[in-house]
Design a protein around this motif. Sequence first.
Motif, PDB file in Angstrom:
ATOM      1  N   VAL A   1       0.851  -1.185   0.000  1.00  0.00           N
ATOM      2  CA  VAL A   1       0.000   0.000   0.000  1.00  0.00           C
ATOM      3  C   VAL A   1       0.887   1.235   0.000  1.00  0.00           C
ATOM      4  CG1 VAL A   1      -0.226   0.195   2.527  1.00  0.00           C
ATOM      5  CG2 VAL A   1      -2.016   1.124   1.047  1.00  0.00           C
ATOM      6  N   LEU A   2       0.469   2.238  -0.764  1.00  0.00           N
ATOM      7  CA  LEU A   2       1.130   3.544  -0.801  1.00  0.00           C
ATOM      8  C   LEU A   2       0.087   4.568  -0.406  1.00  0.00           C
ATOM      9  CD1 LEU A   2       3.457   5.008  -3.531  1.00  0.00           C
ATOM     10  CD2 LEU A   2       1.458   6.312  -2.764  1.00  0.00           C
ATOM     11  N   ALA A   3       0.417   5.417   0.555  1.00  0.00           N
ATOM     12  CA  ALA A   3      -0.517   6.431   1.056  1.00  0.00           C
ATOM     13  C   ALA A   3       0.174   7.778   1.149  1.00  0.00           C
ATOM     14  CB  ALA A   3      -1.065   6.021   2.420  1.00  0.00           C
ATOM     15  N   LEU A   4      -0.408   8.772   0.506  1.00  0.00           N
ATOM     16  CA  LEU A   4       0.094  10.136   0.583  1.00  0.00           C
ATOM     17  C   LEU A   4      -0.838  10.970   1.448  1.00  0.00           C
ATOM     18  CD1 LEU A   4       0.985  10.866  -3.176  1.00  0.00           C
ATOM     19  CD2 LEU A   4       2.460   9.897  -1.400  1.00  0.00           C
ATOM     20  N   TYR A   5      -0.239  11.781   2.328  1.00  0.00           N
ATOM     21  CA  TYR A   5      -0.958  12.759   3.135  1.00  0.00           C
ATOM     22  C   TYR A   5      -0.554  14.130   2.577  1.00  0.00           C
ATOM     23  CZ  TYR A   5      -1.296   8.865   6.519  1.00  0.00           C
ATOM     24  OH  TYR A   5      -1.523   7.656   7.140  1.00  0.00           O
ATOM     25  N   PRO A   6      -1.190  14.585   1.499  1.00  0.00           N
ATOM     26  CA  PRO A   6      -0.715  15.807   0.821  1.00  0.00           C
ATOM     27  C   PRO A   6      -0.682  17.031   1.737  1.00  0.00           C
ATOM     28  CG  PRO A   6      -2.314  14.640  -0.541  1.00  0.00           C
ATOM     29  CD  PRO A   6      -2.345  13.994   0.803  1.00  0.00           C
ATOM     30  N   GLU A   7      -1.661  17.173   2.618  1.00  0.00           N
ATOM     31  CA  GLU A   7      -1.695  18.341   3.496  1.00  0.00           C
ATOM     32  C   GLU A   7      -0.606  18.282   4.562  1.00  0.00           C
ATOM     33  OE1 GLU A   7      -5.662  18.376   4.968  1.00  0.00           O
ATOM     34  OE2 GLU A   7      -6.554  18.863   3.020  1.00  0.00           O
ATOM     35  N   ARG A   8      -0.057  17.096   4.766  1.00  0.00           N
ATOM     36  CA  ARG A   8       1.029  16.921   5.742  1.00  0.00           C
ATOM     37  C   ARG A   8       2.387  16.780   5.060  1.00  0.00           C
ATOM     38  NH1 ARG A   8      -1.059  17.885  10.914  1.00  0.00           N
ATOM     39  NH2 ARG A   8      -3.125  16.929  11.104  1.00  0.00           N
ATOM     40  N   ASP A   9       2.369  16.752   3.719  1.00  0.00           N
ATOM     41  CA  ASP A   9       3.605  16.549   2.947  1.00  0.00           C
ATOM     42  C   ASP A   9       4.324  15.278   3.395  1.00  0.00           C
ATOM     43  OD1 ASP A   9       5.392  17.111   0.976  1.00  0.00           O
ATOM     44  OD2 ASP A   9       6.616  18.491   2.163  1.00  0.00           O
ATOM     45  N   THR A  10       3.527  14.222   3.624  1.00  0.00           N
ATOM     46  CA  THR A  10       4.052  12.968   4.153  1.00  0.00           C
ATOM     47  C   THR A  10       3.529  11.803   3.323  1.00  0.00           C
ATOM     48  OG1 THR A  10       4.214  13.820   6.408  1.00  0.00           O
ATOM     49  CG2 THR A  10       4.067  11.423   6.169  1.00  0.00           C
ATOM     50  N   GLY A  11       4.380  10.790   3.146  1.00  0.00           N
ATOM     51  CA  GLY A  11       3.959   9.598   2.415  1.00  0.00           C
ATOM     52  C   GLY A  11       4.485   8.341   3.077  1.00  0.00           C
ATOM     53  N   LEU A  12       3.688   7.280   3.007  1.00  0.00           N
ATOM     54  CA  LEU A  12       4.050   5.995   3.610  1.00  0.00           C
ATOM     55  C   LEU A  12       3.858   4.896   2.578  1.00  0.00           C
ATOM     56  CD1 LEU A  12       4.663   4.166   6.128  1.00  0.00           C
ATOM     57  CD2 LEU A  12       2.176   4.117   6.509  1.00  0.00           C
ATOM     58  N   PHE A  13       4.861   4.017   2.463  1.00  0.00           N
ATOM     59  CA  PHE A  13       4.765   2.853   1.578  1.00  0.00           C
ATOM     60  C   PHE A  13       5.248   1.632   2.345  1.00  0.00           C
ATOM     61  CE2 PHE A  13       6.938  -0.208  -1.159  1.00  0.00           C
ATOM     62  CZ  PHE A  13       5.930  -0.543  -2.047  1.00  0.00           C
ATOM     63  N   VAL A  14       4.517   0.518   2.198  1.00  0.00           N
ATOM     64  CA  VAL A  14       4.926  -0.734   2.815  1.00  0.00           C
ATOM     65  C   VAL A  14       4.587  -1.880   1.882  1.00  0.00           C
ATOM     66  CG1 VAL A  14       2.732  -1.037   4.051  1.00  0.00           C
ATOM     67  CG2 VAL A  14       4.805  -2.142   4.926  1.00  0.00           C
ATOM     68  N   VAL A  15       5.423  -2.910   1.880  1.00  0.00           N
ATOM     69  CA  VAL A  15       5.184  -4.095   1.069  1.00  0.00           C
ATOM     70  C   VAL A  15       5.584  -5.323   1.872  1.00  0.00           C
ATOM     71  CG1 VAL A  15       7.462  -3.907  -0.046  1.00  0.00           C
ATOM     72  CG2 VAL A  15       5.629  -5.223  -1.162  1.00  0.00           C
ATOM     73  N   TYR A  16       4.804  -6.408   1.725  1.00  0.00           N
ATOM     74  CA  TYR A  16       5.019  -7.664   2.453  1.00  0.00           C
ATOM     75  C   TYR A  16       5.121  -8.797   1.435  1.00  0.00           C
ATOM     76  CZ  TYR A  16       2.817  -4.879   6.209  1.00  0.00           C
ATOM     77  OH  TYR A  16       2.475  -3.899   7.117  1.00  0.00           O
ATOM     78  N   ASN A  17       5.815  -9.889   1.830  1.00  0.00           N
ATOM     79  CA  ASN A  17       5.998 -10.992   0.886  1.00  0.00           C
ATOM     80  C   ASN A  17       5.240 -12.261   1.285  1.00  0.00           C
ATOM     81  OD1 ASN A  17       7.672 -11.605   3.041  1.00  0.00           O
ATOM     82  ND2 ASN A  17       9.375 -12.348   1.783  1.00  0.00           N
TER      83      ASN A  17
END
Length: 658
Positions: A366-382
């Motif tokens: 999942v990739l998630a952007l918080y544009p108003e916070r200028d923050t982004g999170l990405f995680v991947v599992y196998n």
Amino acid sequence: MFDQRIRLIGSVALVVALLSAPLTVTATPTTGPTATPSAYASTSVEQVDPTTLTETEAWFDETMARQLEDHRVPGAAVVLVSDGEVVLAKGYGYADVESQRPVDATETVFSIGSTGKLITWTAVMQGVEDGRLELDRDVNDYLTDSSVTVPDTYSEPVTLEHLGTHSAGFEDSFAGMVTDDPSEIRPMEEILAEHRPARVRPPGEFVAYSNYGTALAGHVLAEQSDTTFTEYADERIFTPLEMANTTYAQPLPDELEPRRAIGYTSQDGEYLAHDPVIWTLPPEGGSLRTTAGDMGAFMIAHLNEGRYGSERVLEAETVHEMHRRHFTKSEAVPELNGMAYGFIEMDRNGETIVGHWGDTPRFKSVLALYPERDTGLFVVYNAPGGQAARFELLQAFTDRYYPESDTPAVDPPNGAAERARELAGDYRSLTVSESSWERVLGVMTRTFTVEATDEGYLTTTAVADDTRRWVERRPGVYDEVGGSDMLVFRLDEDGDATHMFRHSFGPSTYERVPWYERLTVIQAGLGVGVVAFLSGLLRWLGEPVWRRLRGGSVGSDRERAARWLLGTVSLLWVIVLVIFLMAWINFNAEAASPSLALRAGKVLRYVALAGTVGAVVVTGIAWRDGFWTRWGRLHYSVVTALALLFAWQLSLLGILPL
């Protein structure tokens, strides 16, 4: 003859054993994010600064360690960006269990599934900037030199706007998306032309997630750019963003293969390794391999209005256009998540969040952007456990760093019980096939059963999803009890619910189905049919034994032929059901290369149907000519009638297209 019947009895016993086996499906996500409160969230409501590296790394270390253990996942990679910088890029667990090779966020190459669609839509918007493409133009205008076309099923044309919001109105289809052998990968144009899904609703009416739609948009871009989509992405996105470890190539290039994360499933306490899936439509996203570090660069570019270092991949106005809402699912409930352009609205805790998630049989991201916070999170599992883990992490991160201050309602208001009863029923995702056996996957795994409690709550159940409880916020709008999800119902002019939307699953619409298509009705119909067929087989196969023990006449040739006909029909229907149930269980393999059993099942279903029609005719003859006893004729009639019902139920599942 008697020995043949004994062997048939053995076959029936095998069929019954298969029918009673537990069903598990390892395909695409069926229910979407749960959006329930995470076990990994902080109990504090005080906002924490995610750019404080020491605190943030410690929290991720603890959270990811618990997730890998709780969800039986060997390894994962996380990247957090903020204010144009990478705050954290870290691997957890193992990319290769056998060799104990650890995950490295900047080195380990993962499959990220449909999260890669964001690459496609970024590329398409570059084409819009260049003037080669227009979002509101008929896509057929761009396909004049291609064998791919969109049929004019409806007066309204399909546009790139529809494709980017998954509202084009295509049925769902997996055909042509995967293969068993890289040498069988064909030009994208051939696959899109050969496996074109039907248009089943006018464009712009409802959101229904479409892999084909994204692949088609990538093909449109490639046609207008006079290159292949993969070459375009390499030149225009991966190179300027310095995503050197990202590729659509299959098999992986030699320099990346040693760093590939292996996909696993958990079995009997051990991790079972699997070969990588081979995908055939690059814009769809499945074939994209990348590192968490490279996805960090992609997020920085989107959060920095299209700029990464000295390079620019999009203009600021275009980035804003991609991140704003383009499709509102409920005008009456504007807070309900809808669709941006290519991006999915994923708002939580009142925070604006846009992104995408991706699924392959073993990899979840999942990739998630918080544009108003200028923050982004990405995680991947196998491993498959990442499906739930990624959304738990997203919720936990949001709860910790951007906590919700409002206290949700927990008690139903006055009159809620009566209103809840009016909403009860089955709601099926529009993301289903309408013309192939793949429909069984959607019907069985993408249907939500909504029930009302005496206190006025709603409960929902679905395959691969826990039973959840909902409390009315206002008529037609329900909040998840103990969670952050929301259900919204659309009512017709008579006040009857016609559709349901989920806040946590933006790219889908759920349509209320009539009573005869409810899962319990279909399952009961199939179950009664199987019991009837077994009784018919028992009578047919057990007749010689009965005569030996009790005596009696053999019966006329016509009577014996009638028994043989119904016995054969009964056996065929049970075999057809088992074949397609097994195809559902092994859906990924069947999608890549249909088995001999599935190909045989597609023939046998029509043989069984023809036999059923014949049994209807014989039923009339049996009553006219007085075959057997009255009870014998009645049994024959009931089994024949249930065979007709069984065929109808299979048609509702798509197993028997009529």
